[in-house]
Design an enzyme around this catalytic site. Structure first.
Site, mmCIF file in Angstrom:
data_model
loop_
_atom_site.group_PDB
_atom_site.id
_atom_site.type_symbol
_atom_site.label_atom_id
_atom_site.label_comp_id
_atom_site.label_asym_id
_atom_site.label_seq_id
_atom_site.Cartn_x
_atom_site.Cartn_y
_atom_site.Cartn_z
ATOM 1 N N GLU A 13 -6.878 5.005 7.612
ATOM 2 C CA GLU A 13 -6.708 6.416 7.227
ATOM 3 C C GLU A 13 -7.969 6.941 6.543
ATOM 4 O O GLU A 13 -8.328 8.103 6.691
ATOM 5 C CB GLU A 13 -5.466 6.558 6.331
ATOM 6 C CG GLU A 13 -4.191 6.397 7.160
ATOM 7 C CD GLU A 13 -3.049 5.708 6.451
ATOM 8 O OE1 GLU A 13 -3.024 5.677 5.205
ATOM 9 O OE2 GLU A 13 -2.161 5.175 7.153
ATOM 10 N N GLY B 158 2.322 2.453 10.606
ATOM 11 C CA GLY B 158 3.266 3.560 10.416
ATOM 12 C C GLY B 158 3.973 3.978 11.691
ATOM 13 O O GLY B 158 4.627 5.011 11.732
ATOM 14 N N GLU C 215 -5.537 -4.747 10.659
ATOM 15 C CA GLU C 215 -4.466 -3.763 10.821
ATOM 16 C C GLU C 215 -4.696 -2.979 12.110
ATOM 17 O O GLU C 215 -5.474 -2.017 12.119
ATOM 18 C CB GLU C 215 -4.468 -2.775 9.647
ATOM 19 C CG GLU C 215 -4.234 -3.418 8.300
ATOM 20 C CD GLU C 215 -3.681 -2.403 7.315
ATOM 21 O OE1 GLU C 215 -2.536 -2.575 6.888
ATOM 22 O OE2 GLU C 215 -4.373 -1.425 7.007
ATOM 23 N N GLY D 251 2.766 -1.092 4.270
ATOM 24 C CA GLY D 251 2.837 0.319 3.893
ATOM 25 C C GLY D 251 4.285 0.731 3.698
ATOM 26 O O GLY D 251 4.880 0.517 2.638
ATOM 27 N N GLY D 252 4.879 1.311 4.739
ATOM 28 C CA GLY D 252 6.236 1.863 4.666
ATOM 29 C C GLY D 252 7.245 0.940 3.995
ATOM 30 O O GLY D 252 7.986 1.364 3.100
ATOM 31 N N HIS E 122 -9.549 1.328 4.898
ATOM 32 C CA HIS E 122 -8.255 1.523 5.560
ATOM 33 C C HIS E 122 -8.451 2.525 6.706
ATOM 34 O O HIS E 122 -9.253 3.450 6.591
ATOM 35 C CB HIS E 122 -7.231 2.043 4.544
ATOM 36 C CG HIS E 122 -5.848 2.040 5.106
ATOM 37 N ND1 HIS E 122 -5.409 3.027 5.968
ATOM 38 C CD2 HIS E 122 -4.824 1.159 4.974
ATOM 39 C CE1 HIS E 122 -4.159 2.745 6.319
ATOM 40 N NE2 HIS E 122 -3.779 1.621 5.744
ATOM 41 N N SER F 285 3.175 -2.036 10.278
ATOM 42 C CA SER F 285 4.640 -2.096 10.443
ATOM 43 C C SER F 285 5.221 -3.476 10.163
ATOM 44 O O SER F 285 6.157 -3.914 10.835
ATOM 45 C CB SER F 285 5.056 -1.598 11.831
ATOM 46 O OG SER F 285 4.699 -0.242 11.978
ATOM 47 N N ASN G 261 0.858 -1.183 0.000
ATOM 48 C CA ASN G 261 0.000 0.000 0.000
ATOM 49 C C ASN G 261 0.893 1.232 0.000
ATOM 50 O O ASN G 261 1.465 1.588 1.024
ATOM 51 C CB ASN G 261 -0.901 -0.039 1.254
ATOM 52 C CG ASN G 261 -1.738 1.214 1.409
ATOM 53 O OD1 ASN G 261 -1.860 2.012 0.482
ATOM 54 N ND2 ASN G 261 -2.322 1.390 2.585
ATOM 55 N N TRP G 262 1.020 1.848 -1.160
ATOM 56 C CA TRP G 262 1.946 2.982 -1.283
ATOM 57 C C TRP G 262 1.352 4.285 -0.742
ATOM 58 O O TRP G 262 2.045 5.292 -0.680
ATOM 59 C CB TRP G 262 2.360 3.177 -2.753
ATOM 60 C CG TRP G 262 3.208 2.061 -3.287
ATOM 61 C CD1 TRP G 262 3.669 0.970 -2.605
ATOM 62 C CD2 TRP G 262 3.709 1.938 -4.625
ATOM 63 N NE1 TRP G 262 4.422 0.168 -3.430
ATOM 64 C CE2 TRP G 262 4.465 0.738 -4.684
ATOM 65 C CE3 TRP G 262 3.591 2.711 -5.778
ATOM 66 C CZ2 TRP G 262 5.094 0.309 -5.843
ATOM 67 C CZ3 TRP G 262 4.219 2.291 -6.937
ATOM 68 C CH2 TRP G 262 4.966 1.104 -6.967
ATOM 69 N N LYS G 263 0.077 4.278 -0.434
ATOM 70 C CA LYS G 263 -0.598 5.483 0.080
ATOM 71 C C LYS G 263 -0.344 6.668 -0.864
ATOM 72 O O LYS G 263 -0.230 6.460 -2.067
ATOM 73 C CB LYS G 263 -0.160 5.764 1.517
ATOM 74 C CG LYS G 263 -0.246 4.503 2.387
ATOM 75 C CD LYS G 263 -0.067 4.748 3.842
ATOM 76 C CE LYS G 263 -0.169 3.415 4.581
ATOM 77 N NZ LYS G 263 -0.143 3.528 6.019
HETATM 78 P P1 PGA Z 1 2.695 0.329 7.599
HETATM 79 O O1 PGA Z 1 1.270 0.550 6.913
HETATM 80 O O2 PGA Z 1 3.233 -0.965 7.075
HETATM 81 O O3 PGA Z 1 3.514 1.507 7.202
HETATM 82 O O4 PGA Z 1 2.453 0.260 9.086
HETATM 83 C C1 PGA Z 1 0.366 -0.496 6.736
HETATM 84 C C2 PGA Z 1 -0.912 0.029 6.136
HETATM 85 O O5 PGA Z 1 -1.308 1.152 6.455
HETATM 86 O O6 PGA Z 1 -1.545 -0.646 5.298
#
Ligand code: PGA
Length: 254
Positions: free
Chosen positions: A99, A175, A169, A236-237, A97, A215, A9-11
């Site tokens: 966010e 993050g 999640e 994500g990251g 998600h 994470s 997930n590159w956001k």
């Molecule tokens: P993260 O993000 O790996 O940076 O914690 C995961 C996500 O939001 O899908």
């Protein structure tokens, strides 16, 4: 057999040329991915079409959308419909998600509509759920997560829920560098699977993929992904770096 999925997930990160070189490097990952184990990349919306074209001959890479709206078309400025995603050949879409829930006020009811709209177009929703830190600390996280799952998924038919992928999640791990322990993650994955089994039957529950996100990185991926009810990761990251993402992917596809 449950499908294994490693999703990136590159956001809202990376410009076009950075994104393109990352997708090209991911396409070079030498792994055993196949029809039952695949990589799904979620870049920003404007790049979907080009990246889908770039990867369409690689059967173990799919391009997914980070979001969609639930209507088919109309005066909804800035939104993208599942019908439009389908017309590009997109097969996956993230739904709910944390966010999106936090910054764009998406609730379980809206998410249920998005899931139905995606399934109607044959697109697989990856439905995200998970608790905030205060919910975990108050020790009401199991009820909280079950409510998210029930309110967004339990109106579906058996055939339809079987086509959904779930991502657990924990919001406190997204993050933040903090990861749920493998035991904490497994506890929730098993809980979700058992809850689905209760209403939709063991067969359906056993065939649904449930991913862990929060994470996940090269150092912790192996232990998390080895858990009985964890069928992949939503990353994500660590998905923004081709080498790290490759390490996670290769360890899983072996
Ligand atoms: P993260 O993000 O790996 O940076 O914690 C995961 C996500 O939001 O899908």
């Amino acid at each position: 057999m449950r499908k294994k999925i490693i999703a990136g997930n590159w956001k809202m990160n990376l410009d076009y040329s950075e994104s393109k070189s990352l997708i090209q490097n991911i396409a070079k990952i030498e792994s055993d991915f196949n029809a039952n184990a695949e990589i799904v990349i979620f870049p920003s919306m404007p790049y979907l079409s080009v990246f889908h074209e770039l990867t369409k001959d690689i059967d173990w890479i799919n391009i997914g959308s980070q979001n969609c709206y639930f209507e088919k078309s109309g005066a909804f400025t800035g939104e993208t419909s599942p019908v439009q995603l389908k017309s590009l050949g997109i097969k996956y879409c993230l739904v709910g998600h944390s966010e999106r829930r936090d910054y764009f006020s998406e609730d379980n009811v809206v998410l249920a509509k998005k899931i139905k709209a995606l399934l109607e177009e044959g697109i697989t929703p990856i439905f995200c759920c998970g608790e905030q830190l205060q919910v975990r600390e108050a020790n009401v996280y199991k009820e909280f997560i079950m409510k998210q799952v029930e309110e967004s998924l339990f109106d579906l038919s058996v055939q339809d829920i079987a086509r959904v992928v779930i991502a657990y999640e924990p919001v406190w791990a997204i993050g933040t560098g903090k990861t749920a322990t493998a035991q904490q993650a497994q506890e929730i994955h098993q809980l979700i699977r058992n809850r689905i089994a209760k209403d939709f039957g063991d067969k359906t529950a056993n065939e649904m993929s449930i991913l862990y996100g929060g994470s996940m990185k090269a150092e912790n991926a192996r232990e998390l992904l080895a858990q009985k009810d964890i069928d992949g990761g939503l990353i994500g990251g660590a998905s923004l770096n081709a080498d790290t993402f490759a390490q996670i992917s290769i360890s899983y596809s072996e």
